[in-house]
Design an enzyme around this catalytic site. Structure first.
Site, PDB file in Angstrom:
ATOM      1  N   ASP A   1      37.266  54.929  29.170  1.00  0.00           N
ATOM      2  CA  ASP A   1      37.745  55.748  28.064  1.00  0.00           C
ATOM      3  C   ASP A   1      36.614  56.053  27.081  1.00  0.00           C
ATOM      4  O   ASP A   1      35.527  55.483  27.163  1.00  0.00           O
ATOM      5  CB  ASP A   1      38.861  55.025  27.323  1.00  0.00           C
ATOM      6  CG  ASP A   1      40.166  55.005  28.102  1.00  0.00           C
ATOM      7  OD1 ASP A   1      40.366  55.887  28.954  1.00  0.00           O
ATOM      8  OD2 ASP A   1      40.991  54.099  27.846  1.00  0.00           O
TER       9      ASP A   1
ATOM     10  N   TYR B   1      35.020  43.229  33.628  1.00  0.00           N
ATOM     11  CA  TYR B   1      34.808  43.756  32.287  1.00  0.00           C
ATOM     12  C   TYR B   1      34.575  42.611  31.308  1.00  0.00           C
ATOM     13  O   TYR B   1      35.079  41.499  31.511  1.00  0.00           O
ATOM     14  CB  TYR B   1      36.045  44.528  31.796  1.00  0.00           C
ATOM     15  CG  TYR B   1      36.224  45.911  32.364  1.00  0.00           C
ATOM     16  CD1 TYR B   1      35.789  47.034  31.672  1.00  0.00           C
ATOM     17  CD2 TYR B   1      36.854  46.099  33.593  1.00  0.00           C
ATOM     18  CE1 TYR B   1      35.978  48.314  32.182  1.00  0.00           C
ATOM     19  CE2 TYR B   1      37.045  47.377  34.110  1.00  0.00           C
ATOM     20  CZ  TYR B   1      36.604  48.476  33.403  1.00  0.00           C
ATOM     21  OH  TYR B   1      36.785  49.737  33.913  1.00  0.00           O
TER      22      TYR B   1
END
Length: 285
Positions: free
Chosen positions: A52, A121
């Site tokens: 994003d 992540y």
């Protein structure tokens, strides 16, 4: 020919990975640079982990298909291999917030998205604002309440496994929210920063930032350690779960099988799971 590209980027000034009209994106910048070097009118990229706006990446992977003659022409008159020459020439046309680390010929069965077996992540939080390293302000979220890392780590453990993460995902029509969360760890770094590390086969849209946001109230002492699992089992979004700011998130690594056979079988498996019945998988952040 299929080419794998390993890259990293500072996501601060990007509107995410995917091309969007009128917005600066990583896919657009990399695609233009590759089209310039390869002298191709259009370059189509498939990425292993879409990010994003504002999200960073140290270990992103994408692939593209290249005409063999164009690939052979990349070194020009130099003695470099096409892979070496592509990395070098891209450095001259890409902006400084995108770096291509490696380019390599791969089997045609390689798929940056579907062949992936896992994504890792990290999320960085500074819960002691005076200790914030100003050089890390673009990848670290400042939190004004102290966090109990041990409490967060214990609560995170209850979320590990194969579950429906609908309560921690932004729903998309026709997309499954079932994921295999392989690990979810919390540590405090030597500089005082709190770091979350999450590994899964794939992540739903906003899943990582929502999971981190679901653990922060536990670290603050406002919620019990059982609460994040209660939210998970409820399978609906809870207003107490805050989707954390994008800039603390970084895609660190995408894993793939080491053999051609493994790549092919994993891609077939992932595509089947993402069909209309099971609809598992997907790449998100």
């Amino acid at each position: 020919m299929r080419i794998r590209i390993d890259l990293a980027y500072d996501g601060t000034d990007f509107s995410g990975w995917a091309r969007q009209p009128g917005r600066r994106t990583v896919e657009d910048e990399l695609g233009r640079a590759l089209a310039t070097v390869l002298r191709a009118p259009d370059v189509r990229l498939t990425v292993g982990g879409r990010t994003d706006a504002g999200v960073h990446a140290r270990g992103s992977v994408c692939h593209l298909d290249v005409d063999p003659h164009a690939w052979a022409a990349v070194p020009g008159r130099s003695g470099r291999t096409p892979s070496e020459a592509l990395v070098s020439r891209l450095r001259g046309v890409l902006p400084p917030d995108v770096v291509v680390r490696r380019a390599a010929e791969v089997p045609a069965v390689f798929d940056a998205r579907f062949s992936a077996t896992g994504r890792r992540y990290t999320y960085r939080i500074c819960d002691d604002p005076p200790r914030l390293d100003p050089l890390r302000r673009r990848d670290t979220v400042v939190w004004r309440r102290p966090l109990d890392v041990d409490a967060m780590a214990a609560a995170a453990e209850t979320l590990v496994g194969l579950h429906d993460f609908a309560a921690y995902c932004r729903p998309r029509e026709g997309a499954s929210t079932v994921r295999q969360l392989k690990s979810f760890d919390w540590t405090r770094e030597a500089d005082g920063t709190v770091r979350a590390t999450l590994v899964a086969d794939a992540f739903c849209h906003s899943m990582v930032r929502a999971l981190v946001g679901g653990l922060v109230p536990v670290g603050e002492g406002r919620r019990s350690g059982a609460w994040p699992r209660e939210v998970l089992d409820g399978r609906v979004r809870d207003p107490g779960v805050q989707v954390m700011p994008a800039h603390g998130l970084c895609l660190e690594q995408i894993d793939y099988p080491s053999t051609r056979e493994g790549l092919e079988s994993r891609a077939d498996e992932a595509r089947a799971l993402r069909g209309p019945v099971h609809r598992s998988g997907g790449d998100a952040r």
